[in-house]
Scaffold this motif. Structure first.
Motif, PDB file in Angstrom:
ATOM      1  N   ALA A 161       5.654  -8.366  -1.207  1.00  0.00           N
ATOM      2  CA  ALA A 161       4.364  -8.552  -0.544  1.00  0.00           C
ATOM      3  C   ALA A 161       3.234  -8.327  -1.529  1.00  0.00           C
ATOM      4  CB  ALA A 161       4.236  -7.583   0.631  1.00  0.00           C
ATOM      5  N   VAL A 162       2.092  -8.967  -1.231  1.00  0.00           N
ATOM      6  CA  VAL A 162       0.896  -8.837  -2.075  1.00  0.00           C
ATOM      7  C   VAL A 162      -0.302  -8.495  -1.196  1.00  0.00           C
ATOM      8  CG1 VAL A 162      -0.653  -9.987  -3.690  1.00  0.00           C
ATOM      9  CG2 VAL A 162       1.790 -10.498  -3.750  1.00  0.00           C
ATOM     10  N   CYS A 163      -1.099  -7.520  -1.645  1.00  0.00           N
ATOM     11  CA  CYS A 163      -2.371  -7.177  -1.007  1.00  0.00           C
ATOM     12  C   CYS A 163      -3.500  -7.557  -1.953  1.00  0.00           C
ATOM     13  CB  CYS A 163      -2.442  -5.684  -0.710  1.00  0.00           C
ATOM     14  SG  CYS A 163      -1.175  -5.050   0.399  1.00  0.00           S
ATOM     15  N   PHE A 164      -4.536  -8.180  -1.418  1.00  0.00           N
ATOM     16  CA  PHE A 164      -5.696  -8.581  -2.207  1.00  0.00           C
ATOM     17  C   PHE A 164      -6.873  -7.696  -1.798  1.00  0.00           C
ATOM     18  CE2 PHE A 164      -3.070 -12.389  -1.547  1.00  0.00           C
ATOM     19  CZ  PHE A 164      -2.751 -12.689  -2.864  1.00  0.00           C
ATOM     20  N   ILE A 165      -7.262  -6.786  -2.652  1.00  0.00           N
ATOM     21  CA  ILE A 165      -8.296  -5.789  -2.339  1.00  0.00           C
ATOM     22  C   ILE A 165      -9.574  -6.097  -3.126  1.00  0.00           C
ATOM     23  CG2 ILE A 165      -8.865  -3.332  -2.324  1.00  0.00           C
ATOM     24  CD1 ILE A 165      -6.485  -4.092  -0.509  1.00  0.00           C
ATOM     25  N   GLY A 166     -10.721  -6.039  -2.450  1.00  0.00           N
ATOM     26  CA  GLY A 166     -12.003  -6.248  -3.121  1.00  0.00           C
ATOM     27  C   GLY A 166     -12.244  -7.682  -3.549  1.00  0.00           C
ATOM     28  N   TYR A 167     -11.655  -8.635  -2.845  1.00  0.00           N
ATOM     29  CA  TYR A 167     -11.821 -10.047  -3.200  1.00  0.00           C
ATOM     30  C   TYR A 167     -13.136 -10.602  -2.637  1.00  0.00           C
ATOM     31  CZ  TYR A 167      -7.479 -11.132  -5.646  1.00  0.00           C
ATOM     32  OH  TYR A 167      -6.482 -11.224  -6.595  1.00  0.00           O
ATOM     33  N   ARG A 183      -1.658   4.215  -0.643  1.00  0.00           N
ATOM     34  CA  ARG A 183      -1.263   5.167   0.402  1.00  0.00           C
ATOM     35  C   ARG A 183      -0.696   4.451   1.617  1.00  0.00           C
ATOM     36  NH1 ARG A 183      -6.207   7.536  -1.179  1.00  0.00           N
ATOM     37  NH2 ARG A 183      -7.235   6.711   0.683  1.00  0.00           N
ATOM     38  N   GLY A 184      -1.292   3.303   1.956  1.00  0.00           N
ATOM     39  CA  GLY A 184      -0.791   2.536   3.084  1.00  0.00           C
ATOM     40  C   GLY A 184       0.618   2.027   2.861  1.00  0.00           C
ATOM     41  N   VAL A 185       0.882   1.540   1.656  1.00  0.00           N
ATOM     42  CA  VAL A 185       2.229   1.065   1.330  1.00  0.00           C
ATOM     43  C   VAL A 185       3.220   2.216   1.388  1.00  0.00           C
ATOM     44  CG1 VAL A 185       3.706   0.044  -0.441  1.00  0.00           C
ATOM     45  CG2 VAL A 185       1.382  -0.826  -0.126  1.00  0.00           C
ATOM     46  N   ARG A 186       2.858   3.337   0.787  1.00  0.00           N
ATOM     47  CA  ARG A 186       3.765   4.478   0.724  1.00  0.00           C
ATOM     48  C   ARG A 186       4.003   5.099   2.101  1.00  0.00           C
ATOM     49  NH1 ARG A 186       6.631   5.139  -3.831  1.00  0.00           N
ATOM     50  NH2 ARG A 186       6.557   7.403  -3.593  1.00  0.00           N
ATOM     51  N   ALA A 187       3.007   5.023   2.975  1.00  0.00           N
ATOM     52  CA  ALA A 187       3.196   5.510   4.341  1.00  0.00           C
ATOM     53  C   ALA A 187       4.194   4.633   5.089  1.00  0.00           C
ATOM     54  CB  ALA A 187       1.858   5.547   5.084  1.00  0.00           C
ATOM     55  N   HIS A 188       4.143   3.336   4.805  1.00  0.00           N
ATOM     56  CA  HIS A 188       5.091   2.414   5.433  1.00  0.00           C
ATOM     57  C   HIS A 188       6.493   2.585   4.871  1.00  0.00           C
ATOM     58  CE1 HIS A 188       6.861  -1.258   7.020  1.00  0.00           C
ATOM     59  NE2 HIS A 188       7.184  -1.603   5.788  1.00  0.00           N
ATOM     60  N   ASP A 189       6.584   2.747   3.549  1.00  0.00           N
ATOM     61  CA  ASP A 189       7.884   2.880   2.884  1.00  0.00           C
ATOM     62  C   ASP A 189       7.740   3.857   1.718  1.00  0.00           C
ATOM     63  OD1 ASP A 189      10.293   2.686   1.592  1.00  0.00           O
ATOM     64  OD2 ASP A 189      10.150   0.540   1.158  1.00  0.00           O
ATOM     65  N   PRO A 190       8.118   5.118   1.922  1.00  0.00           N
ATOM     66  CA  PRO A 190       7.966   6.118   0.853  1.00  0.00           C
ATOM     67  C   PRO A 190       8.720   5.776  -0.425  1.00  0.00           C
ATOM     68  CG  PRO A 190       8.408   7.178   2.965  1.00  0.00           C
ATOM     69  CD  PRO A 190       8.622   5.709   3.165  1.00  0.00           C
ATOM     70  N   VAL A 229       4.976 -12.479   0.069  1.00  0.00           N
ATOM     71  CA  VAL A 229       4.150 -12.751   1.245  1.00  0.00           C
ATOM     72  C   VAL A 229       2.760 -12.140   1.063  1.00  0.00           C
ATOM     73  CG1 VAL A 229       3.925 -12.451   3.732  1.00  0.00           C
ATOM     74  CG2 VAL A 229       6.190 -12.730   2.716  1.00  0.00           C
ATOM     75  N   PRO A 230       1.686 -12.944   1.138  1.00  0.00           N
ATOM     76  CA  PRO A 230       0.326 -12.387   1.125  1.00  0.00           C
ATOM     77  C   PRO A 230       0.078 -11.705   2.473  1.00  0.00           C
ATOM     78  CG  PRO A 230       0.340 -14.744   0.556  1.00  0.00           C
ATOM     79  CD  PRO A 230       1.662 -14.420   1.164  1.00  0.00           C
ATOM     80  N   VAL A 231      -0.081 -10.386   2.475  1.00  0.00           N
ATOM     81  CA  VAL A 231      -0.149  -9.670   3.747  1.00  0.00           C
ATOM     82  C   VAL A 231      -1.536  -9.188   4.120  1.00  0.00           C
ATOM     83  CG1 VAL A 231       2.260  -8.949   3.686  1.00  0.00           C
ATOM     84  CG2 VAL A 231       0.521  -7.463   2.665  1.00  0.00           C
ATOM     85  N   LEU A 266       2.285  -4.520   6.814  1.00  0.00           N
ATOM     86  CA  LEU A 266       3.658  -4.444   6.324  1.00  0.00           C
ATOM     87  C   LEU A 266       4.660  -4.256   7.459  1.00  0.00           C
ATOM     88  CD1 LEU A 266       3.157  -2.281   3.109  1.00  0.00           C
ATOM     89  CD2 LEU A 266       3.669  -4.730   3.238  1.00  0.00           C
ATOM     90  N   GLN A 267       4.214  -3.655   8.557  1.00  0.00           N
ATOM     91  CA  GLN A 267       5.096  -3.502   9.713  1.00  0.00           C
ATOM     92  C   GLN A 267       5.329  -4.830  10.420  1.00  0.00           C
ATOM     93  OE1 GLN A 267       3.021  -0.591  12.033  1.00  0.00           O
ATOM     94  NE2 GLN A 267       3.613   1.131  10.719  1.00  0.00           N
ATOM     95  N   HIS A 268       4.285  -5.654  10.441  1.00  0.00           N
ATOM     96  CA  HIS A 268       4.359  -6.927  11.161  1.00  0.00           C
ATOM     97  C   HIS A 268       3.849  -8.062  10.274  1.00  0.00           C
ATOM     98  CE1 HIS A 268       5.096  -4.461  14.696  1.00  0.00           C
ATOM     99  NE2 HIS A 268       3.977  -3.804  14.449  1.00  0.00           N
ATOM    100  N   PRO A 269       4.534  -8.343   9.179  1.00  0.00           N
ATOM    101  CA  PRO A 269       4.044  -9.399   8.279  1.00  0.00           C
ATOM    102  C   PRO A 269       4.128 -10.773   8.922  1.00  0.00           C
ATOM    103  CG  PRO A 269       6.249  -8.707   7.647  1.00  0.00           C
ATOM    104  CD  PRO A 269       5.811  -7.764   8.732  1.00  0.00           C
TER     105      PRO A 269
END
Length: 273
Positions: free
Chosen positions: A98-104, A44-51, A150-152, A205-208
């Motif tokens: 970009a890459v997001c690491f969730i639950g690491y 949802r965060g990615v899609r809010a930044h860029d649909p 980019v790891p964001v 994603l707005q300010h990588p």
């Protein structure tokens, strides 16, 4: 924009014990739901930044079949199942921005870190690349950087947040729980964790930050400390792998992806013994 969301389970809000992340145990299915919800928050965060963004959720825990497909947010694709190349970051070699690491979670040996380990808590004690010790976050961040992604963002407990600041300076983080010990944590409510993740993805994603992940160019000297001599003996049968100590094997890889894939092979082989 193409974004990979790599999702592990040990760093998810509410998870604290090995039984929480093990198929067949009483709370595993519930925690698969929490894992899926945190992945959905990132989507949802990615899609809010860029649909128009292309979002791939990569199931990166255990046998890579944990995320609940019909519970996952729409607007993404789901990559699950094993074996597969590049393991926890499959697809990063295909024009990912970009890459997001969730639950690491923290790397092996981290004191008072929830379920800390590196690749396999049953087989691996330490992993070093060109002498630098890396956990799963560091290994995957380095792989992302190798392919120009980019790891964001990284999310997990407070020890993972501290590790992220040293491995990838400037990368955004979300602390969803505070480690009280290896099997104890003070956690946010799952809904609150998801809200923070969704907001953090948009900001990241707005300010990588510049791609400050571990840089490995050219060949990579890989060393793995395994937990038992028998595991080491199996790993040393792989052509090119050399025995460097009673439980240490080494390999000169042509590049970082080759080192990364060999880690997966050795971990799997050692586990079979």
């Amino acid at each position: 924009m193409r974004v990979l969301v790599s999702v592990d389970m040990e760093g998810v809000a509410g998870v604290a014990a090995p039984e929480d992340v093990t198929p067949g145990q009483p709370h595993y299915d519930r925690n698969c739901g929490y894992m899926t919800d945190e992945a959905s928050a990132a989507v949802r965060g990615v899609r809010a930044h860029d649909p128009e963004a292309s979002v791939v959720v990569v199931d990166a825990h255990a046998d890579f079949r944990n995320i609940v497909p019909d519970r996952l947010a729409r607007g993404c694709t789901l990559l699950r199942g094993a074996p597969r190349p590049l393991s926890m970051l499959t697809g990063v070699d295909r024009d990912v921005d970009a890459v997001c690491f969730i639950g690491y979670h923290g790397r092996a040996g981290t004191a008072a870190s929830v379920l800390a380990h590196t690749m396999s808590g049953a087989t691996v004690a330490r992993i070093r690349c060109n002498g630098e010790e890396l956990g799963e976050l560091g290994l995957n961040a380095a792989l992302a950087v190798h392919y120009g992604a980019v790891p964001v963002l990284a999310t997990g407990d407070d020890t993972l947040v501290r590790e992220a600041s040293s491995v990838v300076p400037g990368m955004a983080t979300v602390e969803v729980k505070r480690a009280v010990g290896n099997r104890a944590a003070e956690s946010l409510h799952p809904d609150e964790a998801c809200a923070r993740i969704e907001a953090a993805v948009q900001t990241a994603l707005q300010h990588p930050s510049p791609s400050n992940g571990p840089p490995f160019s050219g060949s990579v000297d890989l060393e793995m400390d395994l937990l038992r001599p028998r595991m080491t003996e199996y790993a040393a049968m792989i052509p090119g792998v050399e025995l460097r100590g009673p439980t240490t094997v080494g390999y000169q890889a042509a590049d970082f992806p080759a080192a990364y894939n060999l880690i997966e092979v050795i971990t799997t082989l050692a586990g079979s013994g």
